[in-house]
Design a protein around this motif. Structure first.
Motif, PDB file in Angstrom:
ATOM      1  N   LEU A  61       0.828  -1.204   0.000  1.00 48.33           N
ATOM      2  CA  LEU A  61       0.000   0.000   0.000  1.00 48.33           C
ATOM      3  C   LEU A  61       0.864   1.257   0.000  1.00 48.33           C
ATOM      4  O   LEU A  61       0.559   2.237  -0.696  1.00 48.33           O
ATOM      5  CB  LEU A  61      -0.937  -0.006   1.213  1.00 48.33           C
ATOM      6  CG  LEU A  61      -2.057  -1.047   1.195  1.00 48.33           C
ATOM      7  CD1 LEU A  61      -2.756  -1.101   2.548  1.00 48.33           C
ATOM      8  CD2 LEU A  61      -3.057  -0.765   0.073  1.00 48.33           C
ATOM      9  N   ARG A  62       1.946   1.226   0.759  1.00 50.66           N
ATOM     10  CA  ARG A  62       2.843   2.376   0.804  1.00 50.66           C
ATOM     11  C   ARG A  62       3.507   2.602  -0.559  1.00 50.66           C
ATOM     12  O   ARG A  62       3.638   3.748  -1.021  1.00 50.66           O
ATOM     13  CB  ARG A  62       3.897   2.155   1.885  1.00 50.66           C
ATOM     14  CG  ARG A  62       4.750   3.372   2.182  1.00 50.66           C
ATOM     15  CD  ARG A  62       5.395   3.289   3.551  1.00 50.66           C
ATOM     16  NE  ARG A  62       6.091   2.036   3.764  1.00 50.66           N
ATOM     17  CZ  ARG A  62       5.713   1.124   4.680  1.00 50.66           C
ATOM     18  NH1 ARG A  62       4.659   1.335   5.444  1.00 50.66           N
ATOM     19  NH2 ARG A  62       6.399   0.017   4.832  1.00 50.66           N
ATOM     20  N   ALA A  63       3.915   1.528  -1.214  1.00 52.98           N
ATOM     21  CA  ALA A  63       4.557   1.647  -2.530  1.00 52.98           C
ATOM     22  C   ALA A  63       3.576   2.184  -3.567  1.00 52.98           C
ATOM     23  O   ALA A  63       3.938   3.011  -4.411  1.00 52.98           O
ATOM     24  CB  ALA A  63       5.099   0.290  -2.971  1.00 52.98           C
ATOM     25  N   LEU A  64       2.326   1.732  -3.518  1.00 54.05           N
ATOM     26  CA  LEU A  64       1.321   2.232  -4.456  1.00 54.05           C
ATOM     27  C   LEU A  64       1.059   3.721  -4.227  1.00 54.05           C
ATOM     28  O   LEU A  64       0.888   4.480  -5.188  1.00 54.05           O
ATOM     29  CB  LEU A  64       0.032   1.430  -4.314  1.00 54.05           C
ATOM     30  CG  LEU A  64       0.097  -0.019  -4.825  1.00 54.05           C
ATOM     31  CD1 LEU A  64      -1.114  -0.809  -4.349  1.00 54.05           C
ATOM     32  CD2 LEU A  64       0.185  -0.049  -6.347  1.00 54.05           C
ATOM     33  N   ALA A  65       1.049   4.137  -2.963  1.00 52.05           N
ATOM     34  CA  ALA A  65       0.865   5.562  -2.663  1.00 52.05           C
ATOM     35  C   ALA A  65       2.038   6.378  -3.195  1.00 52.05           C
ATOM     36  O   ALA A  65       1.852   7.469  -3.752  1.00 52.05           O
ATOM     37  CB  ALA A  65       0.708   5.760  -1.160  1.00 52.05           C
ATOM     38  N   THR A  66       3.242   5.858  -3.047  1.00 45.32           N
ATOM     39  CA  THR A  66       4.430   6.552  -3.536  1.00 45.32           C
ATOM     40  C   THR A  66       4.384   6.723  -5.052  1.00 45.32           C
ATOM     41  O   THR A  66       4.778   7.759  -5.595  1.00 45.32           O
ATOM     42  CB  THR A  66       5.701   5.776  -3.141  1.00 45.32           C
ATOM     43  OG1 THR A  66       5.782   5.724  -1.712  1.00 45.32           O
ATOM     44  CG2 THR A  66       6.957   6.430  -3.693  1.00 45.32           C
ATOM     45  N   GLU A  67       3.865   5.700  -5.738  1.00 43.12           N
ATOM     46  CA  GLU A  67       3.767   5.742  -7.198  1.00 43.12           C
ATOM     47  C   GLU A  67       2.500   6.450  -7.674  1.00 43.12           C
ATOM     48  O   GLU A  67       2.259   6.545  -8.883  1.00 43.12           O
ATOM     49  CB  GLU A  67       3.791   4.318  -7.762  1.00 43.12           C
ATOM     50  CG  GLU A  67       5.102   3.577  -7.558  1.00 43.12           C
ATOM     51  CD  GLU A  67       6.227   4.148  -8.393  1.00 43.12           C
ATOM     52  OE1 GLU A  67       5.933   4.744  -9.456  1.00 43.12           O
ATOM     53  OE2 GLU A  67       7.398   4.022  -8.005  1.00 43.12           O
ATOM     54  N   ALA A  68       1.694   6.931  -6.719  1.00 40.36           N
ATOM     55  CA  ALA A  68       0.435   7.625  -7.037  1.00 40.36           C
ATOM     56  C   ALA A  68      -0.512   6.744  -7.848  1.00 40.36           C
ATOM     57  O   ALA A  68      -1.218   7.229  -8.744  1.00 40.36           O
ATOM     58  CB  ALA A  68       0.703   8.941  -7.768  1.00 40.36           C
ATOM     59  N   VAL A  69      -0.532   5.453  -7.533  1.00 37.66           N
ATOM     60  CA  VAL A  69      -1.470   4.533  -8.179  1.00 37.66           C
ATOM     61  C   VAL A  69      -2.784   4.562  -7.396  1.00 37.66           C
ATOM     62  O   VAL A  69      -2.791   4.314  -6.189  1.00 37.66           O
ATOM     63  CB  VAL A  69      -0.919   3.092  -8.199  1.00 37.66           C
ATOM     64  CG1 VAL A  69      -1.940   2.137  -8.809  1.00 37.66           C
ATOM     65  CG2 VAL A  69       0.398   3.035  -8.977  1.00 37.66           C
ATOM     66  N   PRO A  70      -3.898   4.868  -8.047  1.00 36.97           N
ATOM     67  CA  PRO A  70      -5.179   4.891  -7.328  1.00 36.97           C
ATOM     68  C   PRO A  70      -5.516   3.518  -6.751  1.00 36.97           C
ATOM     69  O   PRO A  70      -5.274   2.485  -7.392  1.00 36.97           O
ATOM     70  CB  PRO A  70      -6.186   5.293  -8.413  1.00 36.97           C
ATOM     71  CG  PRO A  70      -5.366   5.961  -9.472  1.00 36.97           C
ATOM     72  CD  PRO A  70      -4.041   5.273  -9.457  1.00 36.97           C
ATOM     73  N   THR A  71      -6.050   3.518  -5.555  1.00 40.96           N
ATOM     74  CA  THR A  71      -6.448   2.275  -4.907  1.00 40.96           C
ATOM     75  C   THR A  71      -7.894   2.361  -4.432  1.00 40.96           C
ATOM     76  O   THR A  71      -8.377   3.439  -4.078  1.00 40.96           O
ATOM     77  CB  THR A  71      -5.561   1.956  -3.693  1.00 40.96           C
ATOM     78  OG1 THR A  71      -5.595   3.056  -2.768  1.00 40.96           O
ATOM     79  CG2 THR A  71      -4.128   1.677  -4.120  1.00 40.96           C
ATOM     80  N   ALA A  72      -8.560   1.211  -4.425  1.00 40.60           N
ATOM     81  CA  ALA A  72      -9.924   1.122  -3.895  1.00 40.60           C
ATOM     82  C   ALA A  72     -10.005  -0.074  -2.964  1.00 40.60           C
ATOM     83  O   ALA A  72      -9.298  -1.072  -3.157  1.00 40.60           O
ATOM     84  CB  ALA A  72     -10.937   0.979  -5.024  1.00 40.60           C
ATOM     85  N   LEU A  73     -10.844   0.037  -1.970  1.00 40.57           N
ATOM     86  CA  LEU A  73     -11.150  -1.079  -1.088  1.00 40.57           C
ATOM     87  C   LEU A  73     -12.536  -1.573  -1.466  1.00 40.57           C
ATOM     88  O   LEU A  73     -13.497  -0.793  -1.476  1.00 40.57           O
ATOM     89  CB  LEU A  73     -11.115  -0.630   0.368  1.00 40.57           C
ATOM     90  CG  LEU A  73     -11.171  -1.740   1.422  1.00 40.57           C
ATOM     91  CD1 LEU A  73      -9.922  -2.609   1.340  1.00 40.57           C
ATOM     92  CD2 LEU A  73     -11.306  -1.147   2.819  1.00 40.57           C
ATOM     93  N   VAL A  74     -12.635  -2.856  -1.801  1.00 37.23           N
ATOM     94  CA  VAL A  74     -13.901  -3.438  -2.264  1.00 37.23           C
ATOM     95  C   VAL A  74     -14.214  -4.611  -1.347  1.00 37.23           C
ATOM     96  O   VAL A  74     -13.688  -5.716  -1.516  1.00 37.23           O
ATOM     97  CB  VAL A  74     -13.803  -3.890  -3.736  1.00 37.23           C
ATOM     98  CG1 VAL A  74     -15.155  -4.388  -4.228  1.00 37.23           C
ATOM     99  CG2 VAL A  74     -13.298  -2.751  -4.616  1.00 37.23           C
ATOM    100  N   SER A  75     -15.059  -4.381  -0.365  1.00 37.43           N
ATOM    101  CA  SER A  75     -15.242  -5.356   0.712  1.00 37.43           C
ATOM    102  C   SER A  75     -16.644  -5.946   0.743  1.00 37.43           C
ATOM    103  O   SER A  75     -17.630  -5.262   0.447  1.00 37.43           O
ATOM    104  CB  SER A  75     -14.955  -4.688   2.059  1.00 37.43           C
ATOM    105  OG  SER A  75     -15.110  -5.606   3.120  1.00 37.43           O
ATOM    106  N   ALA A  76     -16.711  -7.213   1.143  1.00 33.88           N
ATOM    107  CA  ALA A  76     -17.999  -7.868   1.382  1.00 33.88           C
ATOM    108  C   ALA A  76     -18.502  -7.588   2.787  1.00 33.88           C
ATOM    109  O   ALA A  76     -19.594  -8.027   3.150  1.00 33.88           O
ATOM    110  CB  ALA A  76     -17.878  -9.375   1.154  1.00 33.88           C
TER     111      ALA A  76
END
Length: 207
Positions: free
Chosen positions: A104-119
């Motif tokens: 998650l930290r690496a994705l934030a550093t690369e500015a990659v959008p993230t979503a949480l998709v939970s049941a």
């Protein structure tokens, strides 16, 4: 060897969509315990045959499984008890899956959008989020789409909110239910397990 200033190759996806339970936090066992306790209060003993109706399913789906002949009001009451039993266990603390914080930290550093998709319902998601220490651009919880997993609706909604093409999104999942949902949405699926942990960003980029 390239220096640290060497430009990175573009990542082969627009966004990363994460399941929560069993993918980022090791809560599947807590969910099973909560379900077993509520089932026992209804006079039911759960076994391996019940797993597909619990693992990766929404609270409402599991409640309907525990009370198949009940009216909607009763099913709703069972769902409420399941949610509270699960929440009680989460409040005692959850284990973050190895590699999750780093990815998650690496994705934030690369500015990659993230979503949480939970049941899980939003109330459960809100209890878990502080342990992850990450700001997701989008959160889609159970009950916030017309259909939940294993239908594609939650993943399609997350991609829509991110303005991303589902076919250029990676969904990170651990359960057959979630894998089916992400696959039906057209996402690339990375299957993980609590025991093996999550890969680093370099491995994800090559997968």
């Amino acid at each position: 060897m390239p220096s640290d200033s060497t430009p990175r190759a573009p990542l082969p996806y627009e966004a990363v969509l994460f399941d929560m339970d069993g993918t980022l936090v090791d809560t599947e066992g807590l969910w099973w315990e909560a379900t077993v306790d509520v089932a026992a209060s209804l006079g039911r003993v759960l076994g391996p045959a019940d797993t597909p109706y619990v693992h990766g399913r929404t609270v409402e789906d599991t409640a309907a499984h525990l009370a198949p002949a009940a009216d909607q009001e009763t099913v709703d009451a069972v769902a409420e008890r399941l949610t509270e039993s699960f929440a009680d266990r989460i409040r005692r603390g959850v284990r973050v899956i190895p590699g999750a914080a780093e990815l998650l930290r690496a994705l934030a550093t690369e500015a990659v959008p993230t979503a949480l998709v939970s049941a899980s319902p939003r109330s459960i998601v809100e209890l878990v989020l502080p342990s992850l220490g990450h700001r997701f651009a989008v959160v889609v919880a159970a009950g916030e789409t017309a259909r939940g997993k294993p239908h594609p609706d939650p993943y399609l909604e997350a991609a829509r909110l991110l303005a991303a093409d589902p076919r250029r999104c990676v969904a990170v999942e651990d359960s057959p239910t979630g894998i089916a949902a992400a696959t039906a949405a057209g996402c690339r699926v990375l299957v993980v397990s609590p025991s093996a942990g999550l890969p680093d960003l370099r491995v994800m980029s090559l997968s």
